[in-house]
Design a protein around this motif. Structure first.
Motif, PDB file in Angstrom:
ATOM      1  N   ALA A 230      38.985  37.785  52.863  1.00  0.00           N
ATOM      2  CA  ALA A 230      39.368  36.557  52.168  1.00  0.00           C
ATOM      3  C   ALA A 230      38.187  35.581  52.120  1.00  0.00           C
ATOM      4  O   ALA A 230      37.893  34.989  51.075  1.00  0.00           O
ATOM      5  N   PHE A 231      37.497  35.437  53.249  1.00  0.00           N
ATOM      6  CA  PHE A 231      36.345  34.529  53.325  1.00  0.00           C
ATOM      7  C   PHE A 231      35.309  34.918  52.275  1.00  0.00           C
ATOM      8  O   PHE A 231      34.788  34.087  51.533  1.00  0.00           O
ATOM      9  N   ALA A 233      35.681  36.735  49.516  1.00  0.00           N
ATOM     10  CA  ALA A 233      36.143  36.566  48.141  1.00  0.00           C
ATOM     11  C   ALA A 233      36.108  35.097  47.731  1.00  0.00           C
ATOM     12  O   ALA A 233      35.726  34.757  46.600  1.00  0.00           O
ATOM     13  N   ILE A 234      36.492  34.220  48.646  1.00  0.00           N
ATOM     14  CA  ILE A 234      36.509  32.790  48.322  1.00  0.00           C
ATOM     15  C   ILE A 234      35.092  32.297  48.054  1.00  0.00           C
ATOM     16  O   ILE A 234      34.843  31.530  47.107  1.00  0.00           O
ATOM     17  N   ASN A 235      34.143  32.721  48.877  1.00  0.00           N
ATOM     18  CA  ASN A 235      32.765  32.265  48.664  1.00  0.00           C
ATOM     19  C   ASN A 235      32.185  32.825  47.372  1.00  0.00           C
ATOM     20  O   ASN A 235      31.454  32.150  46.663  1.00  0.00           O
ATOM     21  N   ALA A 237      33.923  33.489  44.717  1.00  0.00           N
ATOM     22  CA  ALA A 237      34.564  32.732  43.644  1.00  0.00           C
ATOM     23  C   ALA A 237      33.852  31.400  43.442  1.00  0.00           C
ATOM     24  O   ALA A 237      33.656  30.942  42.322  1.00  0.00           O
ATOM     25  N   ALA A 238      33.442  30.785  44.543  1.00  0.00           N
ATOM     26  CA  ALA A 238      32.756  29.495  44.431  1.00  0.00           C
ATOM     27  C   ALA A 238      31.421  29.659  43.720  1.00  0.00           C
ATOM     28  O   ALA A 238      31.023  28.807  42.923  1.00  0.00           O
ATOM     29  N   ALA A 242      32.767  26.597  38.570  1.00  0.00           N
ATOM     30  CA  ALA A 242      32.159  25.550  37.753  1.00  0.00           C
ATOM     31  C   ALA A 242      31.703  24.330  38.548  1.00  0.00           C
ATOM     32  O   ALA A 242      31.072  23.431  37.999  1.00  0.00           O
ATOM     33  N   ALA A 246      29.672  23.545  44.866  1.00  0.00           N
ATOM     34  CA  ALA A 246      30.309  24.672  45.553  1.00  0.00           C
ATOM     35  C   ALA A 246      29.464  25.934  45.447  1.00  0.00           C
ATOM     36  O   ALA A 246      29.585  26.835  46.266  1.00  0.00           O
TER      37      ALA A 246
END
Lengths: 482, 486
Positions: A230-231, A233-235, A237-238, A242, A246
């Protein structure tokens, strides 16, 4: 009462601001062009801080009276005295100008397992005999401070006068050379140390690789894989999102988890491949040997090409040197004896380990303390002092004695009973600690002289400019020990 | 006009977040219910009376930890956000001052003046013992004046090196002359002037008349004399009066523009437009009255303040990176958790004291890296500082010792929710980041909660499910890039 730096300055008169090392230094294009990477030279650099103010006078000791130093020494040290007889097995070179035979504290001549098995020969003395130790005498700086905190900051930043620099002497080089996602340096500590302080790049602070891990909740190890995914994937995505701020946080996040996991794996790798040496560090059995083992683990990882492990600079410290009382002389139960034994023993194991890896020539160790101690002793200890020795150890070091023994004759001591810093070309000329740093940066890290001078600015207060004999106005980055 | 703009829920949350230490969705809604317009909101936030709090203790660790404790409990967080700003602005470090009590006295001074008259504030800082020590005022003698304070007073505290058009605001001669004004000042518990160390013009004729700003500031070729109210003690005050009259190359008040810019950079966004700066100065009259609370009011009601108050998806305006102090205090406040023990540690994970954690994140209050204060924004972000934040988030959610220093989600949200989307929504509400996560991040977290769909609904009343997944979710949320920003 010990004089504070502030009082000294007031008495000394007028001091105007020294240089302010602000963030602008990092952006200097000259620096960015001019560096040569430690990486390119395939070398490592380790700093060991002796916390508390190691008594240099009982570390490098006159063993004969060629220059009259032994008489002065005997005047100053009574029950702490280490006699020429007690130095027979730990003699080193001669004081360059006076020709005095010098010895190092006998505690440096014991083997790593001294604490279990008693006396033998080895330790730092063995490394010295192999030509791998440079003992640099009389290291200090102008307007010395007797405050632990203040003196430590001065040594870490390399800026004794004026407003303290906010960055470390090594940190300034690291920030110029490495990006925010790299980890060029590791400190075996709870937080980032002063030498490495800067904002350009990352420094890992870790106590113990065995227990180091990316911070997931250890109570539920089965879920760690899910958290990690999860960590990640979130990074990611950032990074593709846009929000501009981030993006760089996302990049850093993923680089961080990759590095953290790489570092965690180093412990297992080392324990498997180098079990014999793991045991030898354990035989010394002190925190300094544990810490050097951690450094060895990382170095081994870099040598083995473990991905995401690239550290070249290391720092660790050993405590207990503030020997105001019960310092002990040559007796094996003494506090200072014990400290030197554990440090010397640990360093011997460390270099045996590196030699066995085939890379002893690629590693240099610098040992420093925030001040030495007062020449005349008190009841059974010593108070805070001024110039003292630094030790440089490494396979690529030109061993021997450098610098001059400080002038410990009573008439030459200042009001505090401490030796004076002078840059007059005479037999007691001090070694400015920045010349030692500069020699390392120029000849070990291989930076051009101009770059090194920019990292270590000369004293330039009006007092300094008008009184070069007592300030650091001429650099000498060619001391020759490396 | 800006005062009358209605607040939206998103804007209310943004306002509370920027001016305080976090706001949950519920807090934002409650605030909105009693403050319908921007003007009402700004009035309410700025209505506090600055407290006389001074952190006590003999050593650095004592005053550090006392300040953290105070920040965790303070009723008006805007007050502490301002004190932090001023601490960075008038940067002073204990590693040179070497006296915790002096640092504490300065801390109180920053608090008492935090939203008052800026000219009075600067005059007070002139004679604050910690500041004097840090910038060498006691070592500034008539024989060879020490220019450190004279330079930073202009460069950092008031004018800035250059104005908005890129022209120099002052020259070296101004630094040298202002240094003369401060000669002979020293302190015991408070500041005093030693006449015999002071530079009186009659004693140093070669230094010329005590005049500054002959080539900048809009005073004409003659400049202005800081001996106009008499030589001696009055000079340092007169210097400040003149600095505050200084005009930049476009005829605008230099101090007003610069101070407004810095406050906007701190509270609103990192690269404010000149239009925003000039608008708030004009609307508040700050360039004549120098009243900070009026300026802050205008900053908070202007449209540009809300530029980053939009969902990150599709937004191009860079948001600010939260300061480490902000990250720590906000997280503790939103999770309603206390720190434990005399050393203020988090009761879980690494059990490291908060002072060390903050230091690893790159911010030790009372000890900024230099007189330039801390480097903001991207400089807060590196592998090591982020690791420290991630570790802190883990520590909070791994605190299971019971009592106020443990993580107790039952006090924050309903444990009867079973749908992972509802659970995620409730958690983001608690942390005040509703709407800040992209769809992709949200679906990642739902996947996490359900183990990839294997457990489509969760029983949070089950001890293990809650401790694994709900604690885990909160840690992951506090580790997201979105949570680092404001």
């Amino acid at each position: 009462m010990a004089i504070t730096r502030r009082q000294f300055i007031k008495r000394g008169g007028l001091v105007t601001a020294g240089t302010l090392l602000g963030p602008q230094l990092f952006g200097n294009s000259l620096m960015r062009q001019a560096y040569a990477a430690l990486e390119d030279n395939d070398r490592y650099f380790v700093v060991i801080f002796l916390d508390g103010g190691n008594d240099g006078q009982n570390t490098v000791i006159p063993a004969d009276n060629a220059g009259g130093l032994l008489t002065a020494y005997n005047d100053a040290r009574t029950n702490l005295r280490i006699t020429p007889g007690e130095l027979t097995n730990s003699l080193i070179g001669l004081d360059p100008i006076s020709g005095t035979q010098l010895g190092i504290h006998p505690g440096f001549n014991v083997p790593g397992d001294f604490f279990d098995n008693g006396a033998g020969e080895g330790g730092l003395k063995a490394l010295y005999d192999a030509g791998n130790v440079a003992v640099i005498q009389g290291c200090g700086y102008p307007e010395y401070s007797l405050s632990h905190e203040e003196a430590r900051v001065i040594w870490q930043t390399g800026v004794p006068l004026g407003t303290p620099a906010g960055t470390g002497w090594i940190g300034r080089h690291l920030a110029a050379q490495y990006g925010g996602n790299q980890i060029p340096a590791v400190t075996i500590d709870d937080s980032i140390v002063g030498e490495f302080r800067q904002t350009g790049t990352s420094i890992l602070a870790v106590r113990d690789l065995d227990s180091f891990e990316f911070p997931f909740d250890g109570a539920y190890p089965d879920d760690i894989g899910a958290k990690r995914a999860a960590f990640n994937a979130i990074n990611l995505a950032a990074v593709t999102g846009a929000q501009p701020s981030a993006v760089f946080i996302g990049n850093t996040g993923n680089a961080t988890i990759d590095s953290a996991e790489a570092y965690q794996s180093l412990s297992g790798l080392y324990n498997t491949d180098r079990a014999i040496f793991r045991q030898r560090y354990a035989d010394v059995g002190r925190s300094v040997s544990n810490d050097l083992r951690e450094v060895a683990r990382v170095i081994y990882g870099v040598e083995q090409g473990v991905a995401n492990v690239n550290a070249r600079f290391f720092q660790l410290s050993n405590g207990g040197y503030d020997t105001h009382s019960d310092q002990g002389g040559a007796d094996t139960n003494g506090q200072q004896y014990s400290l030197h034994a554990e440090l010397g023993g640990a360093l011997k194991v460390f270099f045996d380990d590196l030699t066995d890896m085939g890379i002893a020539n690629k590693v240099t160790v610098l040992v420093w303390s925030e001040f030495s101690r007062r020449v005349p002793q008190n009841d059974n200890g010593t108070d805070h002092g001024s110039q003292g020795p630094m030790l440089i150890i490494g396979g690529g070091v030109n061993g021997g004695v450098y610098g001059n023994h400080p002038n410990i004759n009573d008439a030459a001591l200042d009001n505090e009973g401490n030796t004076e810093y002078t840059q007059n070309a005479n037999s007691f000329r001090a070694t400015d600690f920045r010349d030692v740093y500069g020699t390392i940066l120029q000849h070990w890290v291989n930076l051009p002289q101009g770059t090194v001078q920019a990292l270590l600015p000369l004293d330039s207060t009006p007092d300094a400019i008008s009184d070069p004999a007592h300030y650091w106005r001429t650099a000498n980055f060619d001391l020759g020990f490396v | 006009m800006a005062d009358g703009n209605a607040l939206t829920l998103q804007h209310a949350k943004h306002l509370l977040r920027r001016t305080g230490f976090g706001a949950s969705q519920a807090e934002a809604a409650a605030f909105l219910a009693s403050h319908a317009t921007r003007g009402d909101a700004a009035n309410a936030l700025l209505s506090f009376k600055p407290a006389g709090f001074k952190p006590g203790g003999r050593y650095f660790e004592d005053i550090h930890d006392k300040w953290i404790k105070y920040m965790l409990k303070v009723k008006s967080p805007l007050q502490e956000k301002l004190v932090l700003f001023w601490h960075d602005h008038f940067a002073t470090g204990i590693s040179k001052v070497l006296d915790a009590k002096m640092m504490a006295v300065q801390n109180k001074l920053l608090r008492v003046n935090c939203k008052g008259n800026f000219k009075t504030f600067v005059k007070a800082i002139n004679v604050d013992p910690a500041m004097m020590e840090y910038l060498d005022t006691p070592r500034n003698h008539d024989e060879i004046p020490n220019e450190n304070y004279a330079r930073e007073l202009q460069e950092l505290f008031t004018l800035g090196v250059k104005d908005s058009a890129g022209f120099d605001n002052y020259v070296q001669a101004d630094v040298a002359q202002i240094a003369r004004a401060f000669t002979g000042w020293d302190y015991d518990k408070t500041a005093y002037l030693r006449d015999y160390d002071h530079d009186f013009a009659v004693d140093y004729p070669t230094r010329g008349p005590k005049v500054i700003f002959q080539s900048t500031g809009g005073f004409g070729g003659g400049g202005r004399s800081f001996a106009a109210n008499g030589e001696g003690e009055a000079e340092i005050s007169t210097v400040v009066d003149i600095i505050f009259d200084h005009e930049d190359s476009q005829g605008k008040n230099t101090v007003a523009r610069r101070t407004a810019r810095r406050l906007i950079e701190y509270f609103a966004n990192p690269s404010p437009s000149l239009a925003y700066i000039d608008a708030v100065v004009a609307a508040s009259g700050f360039d004549t009255n120098f009243e900070l609370s009026g300026l802050l009011h205008q900053i908070f009601v202007h449209d540009d303040f809300y530029l980053t108050a939009v969902a990150p998806v599709g937004a191009g305006t860079p948001k600010s990176v939260r300061w480490p102090i902000d990250y720590v205090v906000t997280s503790l406040r939103l999770l309603k958790m206390k720190l434990k023990g005399k050393e203020l540690y988090v009761d879980g994970g690494s059990y490291n004291r908060v002072l060390n954690q903050l230091s690893n994140m790159g911010q030790t209050v009372f000890d900024p890296p230099s007189v330039f204060g801390w480097d903001w924004e991207a400089a807060w972000v590196s592998s090591s500082t982020m690791l420290a934040r991630y570790g802190f988030a883990r520590d909070l959610t791994a605190a299971r010792g019971g009592g106020g220093s443990s993580f107790r989600p039952s006090k924050l949200m309903s444990l009867d929710l079973t749908d992972p989307n509802d659970i995620l929504a409730a958690a983001t509400d608690v942390l005040g980041i509703t709407g800040d996560l992209s769809l992709s991040e949200q679906s990642t977290l739902v996947d996490y909660l359900t183990d990839g769909g294997a457990f489509p609904s969760l029983d949070l009343n089950d001890y293990d499910v809650r401790n694994v997944k709900l604690h885990g979710l909160f840690a992951l949320l506090m580790q997201t890039p979105a949570y680092q920003l404001q």
